[in-house]
Design a protein around this motif. Structure first.
Motif, mmCIF file in Angstrom:
data_model
loop_
_atom_site.group_PDB
_atom_site.id
_atom_site.type_symbol
_atom_site.label_atom_id
_atom_site.label_comp_id
_atom_site.label_asym_id
_atom_site.label_seq_id
_atom_site.Cartn_x
_atom_site.Cartn_y
_atom_site.Cartn_z
ATOM 1 N N PHE A 1 11.533 7.753 -0.993
ATOM 2 C CA PHE A 1 10.182 7.961 -0.436
ATOM 3 C C PHE A 1 9.752 6.844 0.756
ATOM 4 O O PHE A 1 9.520 7.614 1.772
ATOM 5 C CB PHE A 1 9.953 9.036 -0.468
ATOM 6 C CG PHE A 1 9.867 9.639 -1.311
ATOM 7 C CD1 PHE A 1 11.200 11.110 -1.403
ATOM 8 C CD2 PHE A 1 10.382 9.667 -2.113
ATOM 9 C CE1 PHE A 1 11.185 11.803 -2.523
ATOM 10 C CE2 PHE A 1 10.686 10.964 -3.240
ATOM 11 C CZ PHE A 1 11.651 11.318 -3.240
ATOM 12 N N ASP A 2 10.383 5.897 0.917
ATOM 13 C CA ASP A 2 9.637 5.006 1.916
ATOM 14 C C ASP A 2 8.443 4.424 1.985
ATOM 15 O O ASP A 2 7.495 4.512 2.928
ATOM 16 C CB ASP A 2 10.448 4.579 3.167
ATOM 17 C CG ASP A 2 11.983 3.910 3.280
ATOM 18 O OD1 ASP A 2 12.570 3.692 2.408
ATOM 19 O OD2 ASP A 2 12.482 4.771 3.769
ATOM 20 N N ALA A 3 7.515 5.188 0.425
ATOM 21 C CA ALA A 3 6.166 5.516 1.178
ATOM 22 C C ALA A 3 5.349 4.156 0.468
ATOM 23 O O ALA A 3 4.125 4.139 0.828
ATOM 24 C CB ALA A 3 5.998 6.862 0.347
ATOM 25 N N VAL A 4 5.867 3.418 0.008
ATOM 26 C CA VAL A 4 5.386 2.418 -0.453
ATOM 27 C C VAL A 4 6.067 1.175 1.566
ATOM 28 O O VAL A 4 6.666 0.887 1.487
ATOM 29 C CB VAL A 4 5.827 1.832 -1.742
ATOM 30 C CG1 VAL A 4 5.173 0.271 -2.039
ATOM 31 C CG2 VAL A 4 5.625 2.075 -2.287
ATOM 32 N N ILE A 5 4.424 0.412 1.306
ATOM 33 C CA ILE A 5 4.746 -0.276 2.734
ATOM 34 C C ILE A 5 4.341 -1.805 2.065
ATOM 35 O O ILE A 5 3.379 -1.903 2.133
ATOM 36 C CB ILE A 5 3.789 0.596 3.530
ATOM 37 C CG1 ILE A 5 4.331 1.732 4.120
ATOM 38 C CG2 ILE A 5 3.644 -0.547 4.794
ATOM 39 C CD1 ILE A 5 2.712 2.775 4.453
ATOM 40 N N CYS B 1 4.424 10.021 0.580
ATOM 41 C CA CYS B 1 4.494 9.976 -0.925
ATOM 42 C C CYS B 1 4.454 11.297 -1.840
ATOM 43 O O CYS B 1 3.985 12.286 -1.319
ATOM 44 C CB CYS B 1 2.965 9.334 -1.619
ATOM 45 S SG CYS B 1 2.825 9.430 -3.630
ATOM 46 N N THR B 2 5.564 11.443 -2.319
ATOM 47 C CA THR B 2 5.408 12.862 -3.279
ATOM 48 C C THR B 2 4.996 13.000 -4.431
ATOM 49 O O THR B 2 5.400 13.932 -4.865
ATOM 50 C CB THR B 2 6.584 13.173 -3.233
ATOM 51 O OG1 THR B 2 7.652 12.223 -3.552
ATOM 52 C CG2 THR B 2 7.659 13.522 -1.988
ATOM 53 N N GLY B 3 4.263 11.720 -4.849
ATOM 54 C CA GLY B 3 3.753 11.743 -6.001
ATOM 55 C C GLY B 3 5.409 12.379 -7.052
ATOM 56 O O GLY B 3 4.718 12.993 -8.430
ATOM 57 N N CYS B 4 6.154 11.575 -7.279
ATOM 58 C CA CYS B 4 7.387 11.771 -7.689
ATOM 59 C C CYS B 4 6.396 10.197 -9.194
ATOM 60 O O CYS B 4 7.233 10.723 -10.111
ATOM 61 C CB CYS B 4 8.753 11.198 -7.683
ATOM 62 S SG CYS B 4 8.170 9.006 -6.795
ATOM 63 N N THR C 1 0.547 -1.408 -0.024
ATOM 64 C CA THR C 1 -0.476 -0.639 -0.154
ATOM 65 C C THR C 1 1.047 1.673 -0.142
ATOM 66 O O THR C 1 2.218 1.118 0.516
ATOM 67 C CB THR C 1 -0.749 -0.335 1.338
ATOM 68 O OG1 THR C 1 -0.063 -0.474 2.409
ATOM 69 C CG2 THR C 1 -2.351 -1.045 0.976
ATOM 70 N N ILE C 2 0.678 2.495 -0.329
ATOM 71 C CA ILE C 2 0.883 3.396 -0.278
ATOM 72 C C ILE C 2 0.831 4.575 0.882
ATOM 73 O O ILE C 2 -0.533 5.317 1.123
ATOM 74 C CB ILE C 2 1.049 4.526 -1.706
ATOM 75 C CG1 ILE C 2 1.031 3.107 -2.777
ATOM 76 C CG2 ILE C 2 1.051 5.785 -1.285
ATOM 77 C CD1 ILE C 2 1.351 4.025 -4.373
ATOM 78 N N ASP C 3 1.776 4.700 1.424
ATOM 79 C CA ASP C 3 1.408 6.105 2.560
ATOM 80 C C ASP C 3 1.313 7.535 1.824
ATOM 81 O O ASP C 3 1.710 8.182 1.781
ATOM 82 C CB ASP C 3 2.665 6.097 3.585
ATOM 83 C CG ASP C 3 3.258 6.997 4.517
ATOM 84 O OD1 ASP C 3 1.361 7.324 4.261
ATOM 85 O OD2 ASP C 3 3.169 6.461 5.509
#
Lengths: 574, 150
Positions: free
Chosen positions: A568-572, A526-529, A520-522
């Motif tokens: 960005f460690d945004a994917v969990i 998430c910076t939307g890159c 899942t995405i935090d």
């Protein structure tokens, strides 16, 4: 310019150099030096005959090279021995690969300039057949296809066999996934294999030979064809070689895609134009092989060592290696190691030295989990046994086998249940179907492994896997079946906790088994890159640039590509 | 009777064990081995068609169905497997809109196959399109590569 280099763009570099180099510079092609990770590579030799090798060459480097200002940061090898890759090479002993990357494989003269066909001349004019066999026996050379049968003894059996017609075969059906040593040898130095075969034919009394090469190696086949034609023209193959009355005609047989054809009786059936199914031995091919005639069959690497042994003597070869495993072994280093490529080391070097000192350690400096040796017939050796020396006996003690030389390094991102299932699936596809236990037994094992990977395993499954393994080993005719359970048995032996985590906790510790992980995405992080969306293989990630993205769980296949690329460690992963 | 097939068979006249090279060469020309082809080879060579069919189904390189203009071979070797070959294979199928149970695209542009090992393990993950090998693949590079074939 071997397959690896060409895949990395060597052809493009060559054409660019052709256009931009001044006439005073001579441009030549060569094959594989073994540093596949740094392809494409070039070697510059100056007017003092001093050589420097540069790696990772791109089109941007070409103008500099043309002005004799090569990219200093890309220097890999130099004559002084203090360039970055010199240390990797210094630890190797290049016998089988002595010409690889040093000569133009399509130019017979290059081979002749470095004592090419001198060993054959010696065998034809200065030695009798028994002398040749004794030299090979004394060298301690053992079959490099994996089984390690003493080569001299094999030749002796074929020589002693009675028959008006004898054959030799070179097994170039390198089928182990993760192995490419033989391809490199054939592409880089085809004449040395032909010379080794000719010496063997001379010793056992054969006049016809076959090279059984897998069709997936078109470049190797092309270079072999040219080498055979050139050698025949030069009088090194064909009729009355070195006026000794000895004749040898070599043909190439292209494989048609069947792993089991690496087994010698199946290979012989395939050359005879039949389905490649193994038959019971004895009789061994030395007595009744191809078309019922005495036949000697060796692997590419074994033949390639022969000319060197004849030129330098049995003792020089036996000086390398251990008591029972003499000489050198070529390995194809691949997987999660920094310096992937081809290495040749004296037998007895430890796995740790090969992987860390020559291979440069693990990519991204992650922890090593296991090294896979011997392909589908081999096994996974854990980190705790990395000080095992590579020789036939020591490797067998770990539960793996030396195999043909594929060495695939795995880090903590590999799941060992998944790896076991991977090999078993391969065996399932490649089993010829003759023996019930190999055909059906491996299928039942695969079903159990798949169940475990899906989180549906039951405690009884491990016992069932072990029982089936025992039965498959006992009831299969050929090496394929007899060794098929090895990848499962070694992973059960060394990584049982991973199996238990899947079965009891429904967890995949490495985060590989797709049914047991999801992503899942935090939204905060998430910076939307958009990097994850671009790398999603199934377009399951949506979102506008600079806005948080989301993963559609229905179409997500849990491959983890987004997890790997996110900066960005945004994917969990859970 | 198909003349190309007869020409191929003639080349192997008198050479023992030629069933496999004959099938390989015919497939090279025709793209695949049809039932008619097997019957024709059998009629000329005298090799029973059951035996030819047995060979064609035993070896993985023989195709019994028409193929796309280009062949994509996804390497499923050990080194490619640990480097994400499955993800690459999924991405190819998604990009080509190819359902799980099909191997050839509707427009006959590509046939997608999995192969055991291409022997370029040091450049994993690897795919081969026709005779060209692409190494160190990423999903980002894939679309451009695939779209360059028509």
């Amino acid at each position: 310019m071997a397959s690896c280099g060409l895949a990395a763009g060597a052809d493009e570099i060559y054409r660019a150099l052709e256009k931009s180099l001044p006439d005073s510079v001579k441009l030549e092609k060569t094959a594989c030096l073994g540093f596949c990770y740094a392809e494409p590579m070039i070697e510059l030799v100056d007017e003092h005959n001093e050589s420097k090798v540069y790696g990772n060459i791109t089109l941007r480097d070409i103008p500099g090279i043309a002005e004799q200002k090569p990219p200093v940061s890309k220097l890999m090898l130099d004559a002084n021995g203090d360039a970055p890759a010199n240390a990797q090479l210094a630890q190797q002993v290049r016998i089988v690969t002595r010409h690889a990357g040093r000569i133009d494989p399509e130019n017979l003269q290059d081979y002749l300039d470095d004592s090419g066909y001198e060993a054959l001349r010696k065998a034809c004019t200065a030695m009798n057949a028994q002398d040749v066999i004794d030299t090979i026996k004394n060298s301690g050379l053992r079959g490099r296809g994996g089984a390690g049968f003493p080569t001299g003894l094999k030749w002796q059996l074929a020589k002693n066999a009675k028959g008006d017609k004898k054959y030799i075969i070179c097994n170039a059906d390198e089928g182990d996934p993760g192995a490419f040593m033989d391809r490199n040898v054939l592409e880089s130095d085809p004449h040395t294999v032909l010379e080794g075969m000719a010496i063997c034919a001379r010793a056992i009394g054969a006049d016809e030979g076959y090279i059984y090469c897998r069709a997936e190696y078109p470049l190797a086949i092309k270079r072999l064809r040219k080498a055979i034609a050139d050698a025949e023209k030069g009088g090194f193959l064909g009729d009355n070689i070195f006026k000794s009355g000895f004749s040898l005609h070599i043909r190439i047989k292209e494989g048609a895609g069947a792993f089991v054809c690496g087994e010698e009786t199946a290979l012989i059936a395939s050359i005879e134009g039949k389905r490649g199914m193994p038959v019971l031995r004895p009789p061994y091919p030395a007595e009744a092989g191809l078309w019922g005639k005495p036949t000697n069959n060796n692997n590419v690497e074994t033949y390639a060592a022969v000319p060197w042994i004849l030129l330098h003597g049995a003792d020089a070869y036996a000086a390398y290696g251990t008591e029972k495993s003499k000489g050198t072994k070529v390995f194809a280093l691949a997987g999660k190691v920094k310096h992937t490529g081809m290495v040749e080391v004296p037998m007895g070097m430890t796995l740790r030295r090969i992987i860390y000192d020559i291979g440069g350690g693990i990519k991204d400096d992650r922890p090593i989990k296991a090294v896979q040796l011997g392909g589908p017939s081999g096994g996974c050796i854990p980190e705790s046994l990395l000080d095992t020396p590579v020789d036939y006996e020591s490797i067998v003690q770990t539960g793996a086998i030396m195999g043909s030389g594929g060495m695939v390094v795995m880090d903590d991102t590999s799941c060992m249940v998944n790896i076991a299932a991977f090999f078993l699936k391969f065996i399932q596809n490649e089993s010829c179907g003759k023996c019930t236990f190999c055909r059906i037994g491996t299928l039942r094992m695969l079903e159990i492994l798949q169940r475990i990977q899906e989180g549906k395993g039951v405690p009884d499954d491990i016992g069932k896997l072990e029982e089936l393994s025992e039965q498959i080993i006992a009831s299969s005719l050929c090496g394929l079946g007899k060794t098929a359970p090895n990848p499962v048995l070694t992973t059960l032996r060394y990584f049982r906790d991973e199996y238990l985590a899947h079965i009891e906790k429904k967890r995949c510790p490495a985060g590989v088994c797709r049914a047991l992980v999801h992503f899942t995405i935090d939204r905060e992080a998430c910076t939307g890159c958009t990097l994850c969306a671009k790398n999603c293989p199934v377009n399951a990630i949506t979102g506008s640039p600079k806005k948080p993205h989301t993963i559609d769980q229905d179409s997500c296949i849990s491959c983890g590509a987004c997890y790997t690329v996110c900066k960005f460690d945004a994917v969990i992963r859970s | 009777m198909n003349n190309t097939i007869i020409d191929v068979i003639k080349k192997y006249e008198g050479i023992k064990g030629s069933a496999i090279p004959i099938l390989q060469e015919v497939q090279e020309i025709e793209g695949y081995i049809s039932n008619d082809t097997i019957r024709e080879i059998s009629a000329v060579t005298g090799i029973p068609s059951a035996e030819l069919y047995g060979i064609a189904t035993f070896y993985s390189m023989f195709r019994l169905k028409p193929q796309g203009r280009h062949t994509i071979r996804t390497c499923k070797g050990t080194a490619c497997h640990v480097s994400g070959a499955d993800t690459i294979a999924s991405a190819i199928r998604t990009h080509l809109k190819l359902p799980e149970n099909e191997n050839t695209t509707d427009d006959d542009r590509f046939t997608v196959l999995e192969v055991a090992c291409l022997g370029c393990c040091s450049l994993a993950p690897v795919i081969m399109i026709d005779d060209t090998t692409y190494g160190k693949l990423t999903i980002g590079k894939l679309a451009r590569i695939l779209d360059s074939y028509t």
